[in-house]
Design a protein around this motif. Structure first.
Motif, PDB file in Angstrom:
ATOM      1  N   ASP A 175    -124.436  52.394  -3.329  1.00 19.29           N
ATOM      2  CA  ASP A 175    -124.530  53.856  -3.241  1.00 19.29           C
ATOM      3  C   ASP A 175    -124.471  54.461  -4.648  1.00 19.29           C
ATOM      4  O   ASP A 175    -123.547  54.186  -5.414  1.00 19.29           O
ATOM      5  CB  ASP A 175    -123.386  54.387  -2.374  1.00 19.29           C
ATOM      6  CG  ASP A 175    -123.559  55.855  -2.001  1.00 19.29           C
ATOM      7  OD1 ASP A 175    -124.657  56.424  -2.204  1.00 19.29           O
ATOM      8  OD2 ASP A 175    -122.583  56.437  -1.500  1.00 19.29           O
ATOM      9  N   VAL A 176    -125.469  55.279  -4.976  1.00 19.93           N
ATOM     10  CA  VAL A 176    -125.591  55.841  -6.325  1.00 19.93           C
ATOM     11  C   VAL A 176    -125.959  57.321  -6.280  1.00 19.93           C
ATOM     12  O   VAL A 176    -126.457  57.813  -5.268  1.00 19.93           O
ATOM     13  CB  VAL A 176    -126.666  55.097  -7.165  1.00 19.93           C
ATOM     14  CG1 VAL A 176    -126.271  53.641  -7.407  1.00 19.93           C
ATOM     15  CG2 VAL A 176    -128.045  55.195  -6.517  1.00 19.93           C
ATOM     16  N   VAL A 177    -125.724  57.999  -7.400  1.00 18.40           N
ATOM     17  CA  VAL A 177    -126.209  59.359  -7.623  1.00 18.40           C
ATOM     18  C   VAL A 177    -126.770  59.433  -9.037  1.00 18.40           C
ATOM     19  O   VAL A 177    -126.350  58.697  -9.925  1.00 18.40           O
ATOM     20  CB  VAL A 177    -125.101  60.436  -7.440  1.00 18.40           C
ATOM     21  CG1 VAL A 177    -124.665  60.533  -5.986  1.00 18.40           C
ATOM     22  CG2 VAL A 177    -123.911  60.155  -8.352  1.00 18.40           C
ATOM     23  N   THR A 178    -127.715  60.337  -9.235  1.00 19.12           N
ATOM     24  CA  THR A 178    -128.307  60.513 -10.563  1.00 19.12           C
ATOM     25  C   THR A 178    -127.384  61.360 -11.430  1.00 19.12           C
ATOM     26  O   THR A 178    -126.924  62.416 -11.000  1.00 19.12           O
ATOM     27  CB  THR A 178    -129.674  61.204 -10.436  1.00 19.12           C
ATOM     28  OG1 THR A 178    -130.510  60.390  -9.608  1.00 19.12           O
ATOM     29  CG2 THR A 178    -130.332  61.388 -11.804  1.00 19.12           C
ATOM     30  N   SER A 179    -127.154  60.889 -12.655  1.00 16.75           N
ATOM     31  CA  SER A 179    -126.379  61.653 -13.625  1.00 16.75           C
ATOM     32  C   SER A 179    -127.300  62.509 -14.485  1.00 16.75           C
ATOM     33  O   SER A 179    -127.019  63.673 -14.743  1.00 16.75           O
ATOM     34  CB  SER A 179    -125.578  60.694 -14.506  1.00 16.75           C
ATOM     35  OG  SER A 179    -124.997  61.371 -15.590  1.00 16.75           O
ATOM     36  N   GLU A 180    -128.395  61.911 -14.946  1.00 11.29           N
ATOM     37  CA  GLU A 180    -129.356  62.679 -15.754  1.00 11.29           C
ATOM     38  C   GLU A 180    -130.678  61.927 -15.801  1.00 11.29           C
ATOM     39  O   GLU A 180    -130.726  60.731 -15.579  1.00 11.29           O
ATOM     40  CB  GLU A 180    -128.826  62.930 -17.174  1.00 11.29           C
ATOM     41  CG  GLU A 180    -128.518  61.670 -17.983  1.00 11.29           C
ATOM     42  CD  GLU A 180    -129.721  61.064 -18.670  1.00 11.29           C
ATOM     43  OE1 GLU A 180    -130.614  61.817 -19.103  1.00 11.29           O
ATOM     44  OE2 GLU A 180    -129.801  59.831 -18.774  1.00 11.29           O
TER      45      GLU A 180
END
Length: 142
Positions: free
Chosen positions: A80-85
């Motif tokens: 599970d991941v999210v975009t930082s930039e």
């Protein structure tokens, strides 16, 4: 290459379920065409609602493809991941029947992955590079 070493940490069904629960991805018609450890290819059929005033694919759609290709590639190595930039360079108008995002993990360590995505416009047999992105994707704590 990274994609030949291991199986993805999320199965194709698991990543497909995540995509299916992402309303924006469903609305744009995103499909996951290739899914390997550290690498994905996604595509969307071009339609009028996804264009800007010149009829090109809108920058938000180019960004979606670049971001999603990076994030979904990162998910194959980190779960599970999210975009930082991300940084997006656009080279040419996104004109074609289909837009494709090819994402790959360049480096993964600690809790973040640095990824690259190339976005292409397909017209018949022609494949044109329209944008490239670099992204930092963070693993969500288990």
């Amino acid at each position: 290459s990274m994609s030949e070493e291991k199986l993805p940490v999320l199965s194709r069904d698991e990543i497909g379920a995540v995509i299916g629960k992402t309303p924006f991805a469903v609305w744009v018609g995103a499909s996951l065409d290739t899914y390997r450890y550290g690498e994905v290819e996604i595509s969307i059929p071009m339609r009028r609602e996804l264009t800007q005033h010149h009829g090109f694919g809108h920058g938000a759609i180019i960004g979606f493809l670049a971001d999603s290709a990076c994030a979904w590639a990162a998910a194959s190595v980190a779960g599970d991941v999210v975009t930082s930039e991300y940084k997006l360079n656009m080279f040419a108008p996104a004109v074609g029947q289909t837009l494709v995002g090819h994402g790959q993990v360049l480096n993964y360590g600690g809790r973040h992955a640095v990824c690259r995505a190339d976005v292409y416009a397909l017209s018949g047999t022609r494949k044109k590079l329209v944008a490239t992105a670099l992204a930092t994707i963070f693993q969500v704590k288990p």
